[in-house]
Write a protein that holds these residues in place. Structure first.
Motif, PDB file in Angstrom:
ATOM      1  N   GLU A  27      17.838 -22.363  24.431  1.00  0.00           N
ATOM      2  CA  GLU A  27      18.767 -21.688  23.505  1.00  0.00           C
ATOM      3  C   GLU A  27      18.234 -20.310  23.110  1.00  0.00           C
ATOM      4  OE1 GLU A  27      19.203 -24.782  20.563  1.00  0.00           O
ATOM      5  OE2 GLU A  27      20.986 -25.589  21.576  1.00  0.00           O
ATOM      6  N   GLN A  28      16.910 -20.219  22.902  1.00  0.00           N
ATOM      7  CA  GLN A  28      16.304 -18.929  22.560  1.00  0.00           C
ATOM      8  C   GLN A  28      16.423 -17.956  23.742  1.00  0.00           C
ATOM      9  OE1 GLN A  28      12.115 -19.043  21.717  1.00  0.00           O
ATOM     10  NE2 GLN A  28      12.075 -16.938  20.982  1.00  0.00           N
ATOM     11  N   ARG A  29      16.163 -18.418  24.957  1.00  0.00           N
ATOM     12  CA  ARG A  29      16.255 -17.573  26.146  1.00  0.00           C
ATOM     13  C   ARG A  29      17.700 -17.094  26.380  1.00  0.00           C
ATOM     14  NH1 ARG A  29      12.248 -17.630  30.282  1.00  0.00           N
ATOM     15  NH2 ARG A  29      13.866 -17.738  31.867  1.00  0.00           N
ATOM     16  N   ILE A  30      18.663 -17.970  26.122  1.00  0.00           N
ATOM     17  CA  ILE A  30      20.075 -17.590  26.293  1.00  0.00           C
ATOM     18  C   ILE A  30      20.398 -16.423  25.365  1.00  0.00           C
ATOM     19  CG2 ILE A  30      22.458 -18.344  25.897  1.00  0.00           C
ATOM     20  CD1 ILE A  30      21.450 -21.211  26.708  1.00  0.00           C
ATOM     21  N   ALA A  31      19.935 -16.524  24.103  1.00  0.00           N
ATOM     22  CA  ALA A  31      20.216 -15.472  23.118  1.00  0.00           C
ATOM     23  C   ALA A  31      19.488 -14.171  23.468  1.00  0.00           C
ATOM     24  CB  ALA A  31      19.821 -15.942  21.724  1.00  0.00           C
ATOM     25  N   THR A  32      18.202 -14.251  23.798  1.00  0.00           N
ATOM     26  CA  THR A  32      17.432 -13.022  24.052  1.00  0.00           C
ATOM     27  C   THR A  32      17.816 -12.347  25.363  1.00  0.00           C
ATOM     28  OG1 THR A  32      15.602 -14.282  25.029  1.00  0.00           O
ATOM     29  CG2 THR A  32      15.432 -13.743  22.688  1.00  0.00           C
ATOM     30  N   MET A  33      18.297 -13.125  26.337  1.00  0.00           N
ATOM     31  CA  MET A  33      18.662 -12.537  27.635  1.00  0.00           C
ATOM     32  C   MET A  33      20.162 -12.268  27.758  1.00  0.00           C
ATOM     33  SD  MET A  33      16.122 -14.751  30.016  1.00  0.00           S
ATOM     34  CE  MET A  33      15.384 -13.628  31.193  1.00  0.00           C
ATOM     35  N   GLY A  34      20.915 -12.497  26.672  1.00  0.00           N
ATOM     36  CA  GLY A  34      22.344 -12.202  26.663  1.00  0.00           C
ATOM     37  C   GLY A  34      23.144 -13.032  27.648  1.00  0.00           C
ATOM     38  N   ILE A  39      25.921 -19.348  30.063  1.00  0.00           N
ATOM     39  CA  ILE A  39      25.346 -20.643  29.680  1.00  0.00           C
ATOM     40  C   ILE A  39      25.894 -20.961  28.294  1.00  0.00           C
ATOM     41  CG2 ILE A  39      23.242 -21.974  29.329  1.00  0.00           C
ATOM     42  CD1 ILE A  39      21.763 -19.852  31.040  1.00  0.00           C
ATOM     43  N   PHE A  40      26.677 -22.042  28.198  1.00  0.00           N
ATOM     44  CA  PHE A  40      27.462 -22.288  26.997  1.00  0.00           C
ATOM     45  C   PHE A  40      26.888 -23.333  26.047  1.00  0.00           C
ATOM     46  CE2 PHE A  40      30.130 -20.984  30.537  1.00  0.00           C
ATOM     47  CZ  PHE A  40      30.696 -19.834  30.021  1.00  0.00           C
ATOM     48  N   ASP A  41      26.276 -24.371  26.596  1.00  0.00           N
ATOM     49  CA  ASP A  41      25.811 -25.455  25.733  1.00  0.00           C
ATOM     50  C   ASP A  41      24.613 -26.153  26.366  1.00  0.00           C
ATOM     51  OD1 ASP A  41      25.754 -27.129  23.550  1.00  0.00           O
ATOM     52  OD2 ASP A  41      27.625 -28.170  24.002  1.00  0.00           O
ATOM     53  N   VAL A  42      23.704 -26.609  25.506  1.00  0.00           N
ATOM     54  CA  VAL A  42      22.536 -27.369  25.938  1.00  0.00           C
ATOM     55  C   VAL A  42      22.537 -28.641  25.106  1.00  0.00           C
ATOM     56  CG1 VAL A  42      20.039 -27.381  26.212  1.00  0.00           C
ATOM     57  CG2 VAL A  42      21.284 -25.219  26.370  1.00  0.00           C
ATOM     58  N   LEU A  43      22.413 -29.789  25.770  1.00  0.00           N
ATOM     59  CA  LEU A  43      22.572 -31.064  25.081  1.00  0.00           C
ATOM     60  C   LEU A  43      21.496 -32.059  25.493  1.00  0.00           C
ATOM     61  CD1 LEU A  43      24.736 -32.427  23.234  1.00  0.00           C
ATOM     62  CD2 LEU A  43      25.889 -33.119  25.311  1.00  0.00           C
ATOM     63  N   VAL A  44      20.881 -32.699  24.482  1.00  0.00           N
ATOM     64  CA  VAL A  44      19.971 -33.817  24.723  1.00  0.00           C
ATOM     65  C   VAL A  44      20.742 -35.052  24.265  1.00  0.00           C
ATOM     66  CG1 VAL A  44      17.763 -34.883  24.150  1.00  0.00           C
ATOM     67  CG2 VAL A  44      17.921 -32.402  24.284  1.00  0.00           C
ATOM     68  N   PRO A  45      21.320 -35.820  25.204  1.00  0.00           N
ATOM     69  CA  PRO A  45      22.160 -36.957  24.813  1.00  0.00           C
ATOM     70  C   PRO A  45      21.354 -38.070  24.131  1.00  0.00           C
ATOM     71  CG  PRO A  45      22.509 -36.380  27.124  1.00  0.00           C
ATOM     72  CD  PRO A  45      21.307 -35.636  26.645  1.00  0.00           C
ATOM     73  N   VAL A  46      21.718 -38.373  22.876  1.00  0.00           N
ATOM     74  CA  VAL A  46      21.075 -39.460  22.135  1.00  0.00           C
ATOM     75  C   VAL A  46      22.147 -40.387  21.593  1.00  0.00           C
ATOM     76  CG1 VAL A  46      19.004 -38.182  21.459  1.00  0.00           C
ATOM     77  CG2 VAL A  46      20.994 -38.128  19.980  1.00  0.00           C
ATOM     78  N   TYR A  81      18.473 -18.871  37.311  1.00  0.00           N
ATOM     79  CA  TYR A  81      17.097 -18.405  37.142  1.00  0.00           C
ATOM     80  C   TYR A  81      16.629 -18.616  35.695  1.00  0.00           C
ATOM     81  CZ  TYR A  81      12.962 -15.449  37.327  1.00  0.00           C
ATOM     82  OH  TYR A  81      11.673 -14.990  37.257  1.00  0.00           O
ATOM     83  N   VAL A  82      17.483 -18.265  34.725  1.00  0.00           N
ATOM     84  CA  VAL A  82      17.126 -18.414  33.305  1.00  0.00           C
ATOM     85  C   VAL A  82      16.807 -19.875  32.998  1.00  0.00           C
ATOM     86  CG1 VAL A  82      18.020 -18.289  30.934  1.00  0.00           C
ATOM     87  CG2 VAL A  82      18.401 -16.383  32.516  1.00  0.00           C
ATOM     88  N   VAL A  83      17.663 -20.807  33.436  1.00  0.00           N
ATOM     89  CA  VAL A  83      17.444 -22.233  33.158  1.00  0.00           C
ATOM     90  C   VAL A  83      16.226 -22.735  33.920  1.00  0.00           C
ATOM     91  CG1 VAL A  83      18.406 -24.561  33.401  1.00  0.00           C
ATOM     92  CG2 VAL A  83      19.885 -22.677  32.667  1.00  0.00           C
ATOM     93  N   ARG A  84      16.154 -22.431  35.201  1.00  0.00           N
ATOM     94  CA  ARG A  84      15.098 -22.961  36.059  1.00  0.00           C
ATOM     95  C   ARG A  84      13.703 -22.528  35.620  1.00  0.00           C
ATOM     96  NH1 ARG A  84      11.719 -25.170  37.776  1.00  0.00           N
ATOM     97  NH2 ARG A  84      11.124 -25.732  39.875  1.00  0.00           N
ATOM     98  N   HIS A  85      13.594 -21.324  35.049  1.00  0.00           N
ATOM     99  CA  HIS A  85      12.288 -20.797  34.652  1.00  0.00           C
ATOM    100  C   HIS A  85      12.030 -20.906  33.151  1.00  0.00           C
ATOM    101  CE1 HIS A  85      11.216 -19.549  38.660  1.00  0.00           C
ATOM    102  NE2 HIS A  85      12.483 -19.172  38.813  1.00  0.00           N
ATOM    103  N   THR A  86      12.727 -21.809  32.493  1.00  0.00           N
ATOM    104  CA  THR A  86      12.461 -22.115  31.083  1.00  0.00           C
ATOM    105  C   THR A  86      11.251 -23.042  31.035  1.00  0.00           C
ATOM    106  OG1 THR A  86      14.800 -21.904  30.506  1.00  0.00           O
ATOM    107  CG2 THR A  86      13.429 -23.188  29.001  1.00  0.00           C
ATOM    108  N   PRO A  87      10.284 -22.777  30.142  1.00  0.00           N
ATOM    109  CA  PRO A  87       9.114 -23.657  30.045  1.00  0.00           C
ATOM    110  C   PRO A  87       9.511 -25.115  29.815  1.00  0.00           C
ATOM    111  CG  PRO A  87       8.788 -21.679  28.732  1.00  0.00           C
ATOM    112  CD  PRO A  87      10.207 -21.652  29.220  1.00  0.00           C
ATOM    113  N   GLY A  88       8.910 -26.025  30.585  1.00  0.00           N
ATOM    114  CA  GLY A  88       9.194 -27.458  30.462  1.00  0.00           C
ATOM    115  C   GLY A  88      10.219 -27.967  31.465  1.00  0.00           C
ATOM    116  N   VAL A  89      10.966 -27.051  32.122  1.00  0.00           N
ATOM    117  CA  VAL A  89      11.979 -27.450  33.108  1.00  0.00           C
ATOM    118  C   VAL A  89      11.303 -27.638  34.464  1.00  0.00           C
ATOM    119  CG1 VAL A  89      14.023 -26.681  34.402  1.00  0.00           C
ATOM    120  CG2 VAL A  89      13.904 -26.340  31.929  1.00  0.00           C
ATOM    121  N   THR A  90      11.583 -28.771  35.105  1.00  0.00           N
ATOM    122  CA  THR A  90      11.023 -29.005  36.441  1.00  0.00           C
ATOM    123  C   THR A  90      12.057 -28.753  37.540  1.00  0.00           C
ATOM    124  OG1 THR A  90      11.532 -31.365  36.356  1.00  0.00           O
ATOM    125  CG2 THR A  90       9.348 -30.684  35.594  1.00  0.00           C
TER     126      THR A  90
END
Length: 184
Positions: A27-34, A39-46, A81-90
């Motif tokens: 979410e931070q990368r989406i905002a800083t990279m415009g 990229i519209f939504d990020v969800l951790v399904p619980v 690229y933005v999603v794939r190179h986010t820390p913690g993403v494999t």
């Protein structure tokens, strides 16, 4: 990579236990990279459950897909690229560099499980209790306090049970909340 101008939901694999951290980082990368327009939504399904054991109820939050995050996005080189190179993403779920989007039916199933159907949020937790048909219960509060009877039906989606109780000499079915009963 195939480019589609349609927004779809994709599954992103993360390190175990890093789902919420990946969500925050992304979410931070989406905002800083415009990238808000790609990229519209990020969800951790619980899923929230209320577990009732020994007469005590406890709310439990459980991840539906440990080590995975859902991302709604337009699949193009830059957002990928933005999603794939986010820390913690494999990586994305798919073959090689070709992420496979979730079908509309899969998205609907997941959203209904976590209480998001359409734009309405349904916060009703699922109840989990160690009761089954035939168990004998005693009511510990409410208008039927002290009543004892066998369970006829367990209704986990409502957090209730139906049990048989004698009222004025006749067996009557009563629906009662889990938190008002004790298993004998």
């Amino acid at each position: 990579m195939a480019t589609t101008n349609q927004k779809k939901w994709y599954i992103v694999q993360t390190y175990a236990g890093y789902e919420n951290k990946v969500k925050a980082n992304l979410e931070q990368r989406i905002a800083t990279m415009g990238m808000e327009d790609k990229i519209f939504d990020v969800l951790v399904p619980v899923e929230e459950k209320v577990v009732v054991k020994d007469g005590k109820s406890k709310k439990v939050t459980k991840k539906l897909f440990p080590s995975y995050v859902l991302v709604e996005m337009v699949m193009e080189d830059q957002p990928w690229y933005v999603v794939r190179h986010t820390p913690g993403v494999t990586g994305f779920v798919g073959s090689g560099n070709h992420p496979i989007p979730l079908s509309d039916r899969e998205v609907d199933d997941i959203m209904s499980k976590i209480g998001l159907s359409g734009s309405k949020k349904n916060n009703r937790p699922v109840f989990e209790m160690d009761l089954k048909k035939g168990d004998v219960i005693k009511v510990k509060s409410g208008p039927f306090e002290g009543a004892v009877g066998p369970i006829i039906e367990v209704l986990p989606e409502k957090g209730k049970v139906k049990f048989s109780v004698s009222v004025f000499g006749r067996d009557t079915l009563v629906e009662i909340d889990y938190i008002e009963i004790d298993k004998l």
